[in-house]
Design an enzyme around this catalytic site. Structure first.
Site, PDB file in Angstrom:
ATOM      1  N   TYR A  63      16.367  30.366   6.600  1.00  0.00           N
ATOM      2  CA  TYR A  63      15.089  31.020   7.037  1.00  0.00           C
ATOM      3  C   TYR A  63      15.073  31.063   8.583  1.00  0.00           C
ATOM      4  O   TYR A  63      15.573  30.362   9.406  1.00  0.00           O
ATOM      5  CB  TYR A  63      13.972  30.224   6.835  1.00  0.00           C
TER       6      TYR A  63
ATOM      7  N   MET B 122      11.909  24.227   1.526  1.00  0.00           N
ATOM      8  CA  MET B 122      10.943  23.491   0.737  1.00  0.00           C
ATOM      9  C   MET B 122      11.856  22.484   0.095  1.00  0.00           C
ATOM     10  O   MET B 122      11.543  21.347  -0.318  1.00  0.00           O
ATOM     11  CB  MET B 122       9.865  24.221  -0.054  1.00  0.00           C
TER      12      MET B 122
ATOM     13  N   ARG C  21     -10.257  -0.419  14.486  1.00  0.00           N
ATOM     14  CA  ARG C  21     -10.166   0.138  13.279  1.00  0.00           C
ATOM     15  C   ARG C  21     -10.931  -0.393  12.430  1.00  0.00           C
ATOM     16  O   ARG C  21     -12.212  -0.347  12.616  1.00  0.00           O
ATOM     17  CB  ARG C  21      -8.799   0.017  12.918  1.00  0.00           C
TER      18      ARG C  21
ATOM     19  N   LYS D 251       0.786  -1.243  -0.050  1.00  0.00           N
ATOM     20  CA  LYS D 251       0.153   0.048   0.095  1.00  0.00           C
ATOM     21  C   LYS D 251       0.889   1.192  -0.091  1.00  0.00           C
ATOM     22  O   LYS D 251       2.080   1.333   0.123  1.00  0.00           O
ATOM     23  CB  LYS D 251      -0.962  -0.114   1.150  1.00  0.00           C
TER      24      LYS D 251
HETATM   25  C1  LIG Z   1      -0.433  -1.904   6.755  1.00  0.00           C
HETATM   26  C2  LIG Z   1      -0.657  -3.214   6.784  1.00  0.00           C
HETATM   27  C3  LIG Z   1       0.361  -4.514   7.192  1.00  0.00           C
HETATM   28  C4  LIG Z   1       1.724  -4.426   7.262  1.00  0.00           C
HETATM   29  O1  LIG Z   1       2.061  -3.682   8.443  1.00  0.00           O
HETATM   30  P1  LIG Z   1       3.603  -3.371   8.675  1.00  0.00           P
HETATM   31  O2  LIG Z   1       3.496  -2.958  10.284  1.00  0.00           O
HETATM   32  O3  LIG Z   1       3.829  -2.274   7.749  1.00  0.00           O
HETATM   33  O4  LIG Z   1       4.346  -4.894   8.430  1.00  0.00           O
HETATM   34  C5  LIG Z   1      -0.486  -5.601   7.371  1.00  0.00           C
HETATM   35  N1  LIG Z   1      -1.867  -5.818   7.474  1.00  0.00           N
HETATM   36  C6  LIG Z   1      -2.663  -4.813   7.457  1.00  0.00           C
HETATM   37  C7  LIG Z   1      -4.078  -4.758   7.589  1.00  0.00           C
HETATM   38  C8  LIG Z   1      -2.236  -3.447   7.171  1.00  0.00           C
HETATM   39  O5  LIG Z   1      -2.986  -2.340   7.183  1.00  0.00           O
END
Ligand SMILES: *Cc1c(COP(=O)(O)O)cnc(C)c1O
Length: 360
Positions: free
Chosen positions: A259, A308, A142, A48
């Protein structure tokens, strides 16, 4: 007269002043380490957020070649961005199936991870009989169905490929939530048939094989993050940012740098201005000496505030450096996290679009 923008001009080969060196061998070695630690369970990969900032397509290609078969993205847009996956690879969309996702889901070979009774009903109406995944909330509050909902019969008739849950505190091995979530997940597993079961992220794998079930889902550790105490020394660094020196200047004693003029040189200093800034994810948390550039063995501390697009570092101790040279930016995830207060996840996912990503 209408302004006409040129269309279809070939983009010239990028020659950017900022790059990420990405280590294929380290990525693959990290995945193999998690695969080994997963015991008999298969080891997948969370890709992701564009592969935690590295580039999801490139990560999937490399891990698939190493034998990884199961990949996880957050949204259908991320699934589409991967393009069609070769046969034999499985892709799950963690955020499930909003009403607006239905057309994308029908067109895709990826499976939604259904997170609520409403999503379950939507999938039954959308693609009866087609396989899906289901997320159970075992205490994190969650995403996911509650264990009671999961046992209530709402899942009857679903073709569940993978039943998942997610650990809240796996990075703290002694936290009581881990055992509680494991216990709850086992009880749901006993009641809900699925082809396989999956609980552990990177840190969860480090809790031991009782947490592995049929499939594990590491993310952070693949990309060089240290997910839990005990993983140091096994996880290899994957990401090394480098920035080019645009200018070198001698600042006399008492000169103000950057800055706010919050830093003044205690003595005459040689200062390099690098092509990296907070728009590249090199946030102001690195300012005032908390970040460093590396000229070989010589650490060159950040002076004043991060701009930046620009960064000033003290190169007084590296007199051979010249304009056009490249410096590595110190980005050892656990130690940089400790110094800046940014999590290892934030450090990876904030790396922006302006880096040339160079897979080695
Ligand atoms: C992001 C995620 C993972 C991976 O988690 P890490 O802590 O990066 O290893 C696994 N399962 C779900 C549901 C996630 O959202």
């Amino acid at each position: 007269m209408a302004l006409r923008l040129p269309i279809g001009l070939a983009v010239t080969a990028p020659d950017l002043p900022l790059r990420l060196d990405l280590d294929t061998a380290a990525l693959v070695a990290n995945w193999r380490w998690f695969a080994e630690a997963s015991g008999r369970a298969l080891c997948g990969a969370a890709v992701k957020a564009d592969g935690y900032g590295l580039g999801a397509r490139e990560v999937v290609r490399r891990l698939a070649e190493a034998g990884c078969r199961d990949f996880f993205v957050a949204t259908w847009a991320e699934a589409a961005a991967l393009g069609p996956l070769p046969d034999g690879l499985s892709l799950s969309v963690l955020h499930g199936l909003r009403e607006a996702d239905v057309p994308a889901a029908i067109a895709s070979s990826a499976r939604p991870v259904l997170n609520s009774a409403a999503m379950v009903a939507r999938w039954k109406a959308t693609a009866p009989g087609r396989a899906c995944d289901v997320m159970i909330d075992t205490g994190m509050n969650r995403l996911g169905l509650s264990p009671e909902e999961a046992r209530s019969g709402v899942l009857d008739g679903l073709e569940i490929d993978t039943l998942l849950s997610h650990l809240a505190c796996a990075d703290e091995p002694g936290h009581p939530m881990n055992e509680q979530q494991l216990f709850t997940f086992r009880s749901v597993k006993a009641a809900v048939p699925a082809r396989r079961y999956s609980l552990a992220n990177s840190a969860g794998i480090c809790l031991g094989q009782r947490y592995a079930f049929g499939l594990t889902r590491p993310g952070l550790g693949l990309y060089g993050g240290i997910p839990a105490p005990g993983a140091e020394g096994y996880i290899r660094k994957v990401v090394r940012p480098h920035a080019q020196i645009l200018q070198i200047r001698i600042v006399p004693q008492g000169g103000a740098v950057g800055y706010g003029a919050i830093y003044t040189t205690p003595a005459a200093a040689r200062v390099a201005i690098l092509n990296i800034g907070y728009a590249d994810g090199y946030l102001r948390a690195f300012g005032e000496g908390r970040g460093q550039a590396l000229a070989g063995d010589v650490a060159c501390p950040v002076l004043g505030r991060v701009s930046m697009d620009l960064l000033a570092v003290d190169v007084t101790s590296a007199p051979d450096l010249a304009e056009g040279d490249w410096l590595e930016i110190a980005y050892d995830l656990p130690s940089v996290s400790a110094v800046t207060g940014l999590s290892q996840y934030e450090l990876l996912t904030s790396l922006g679009r302006r880096y040339q990503r160079c897979w080695l």
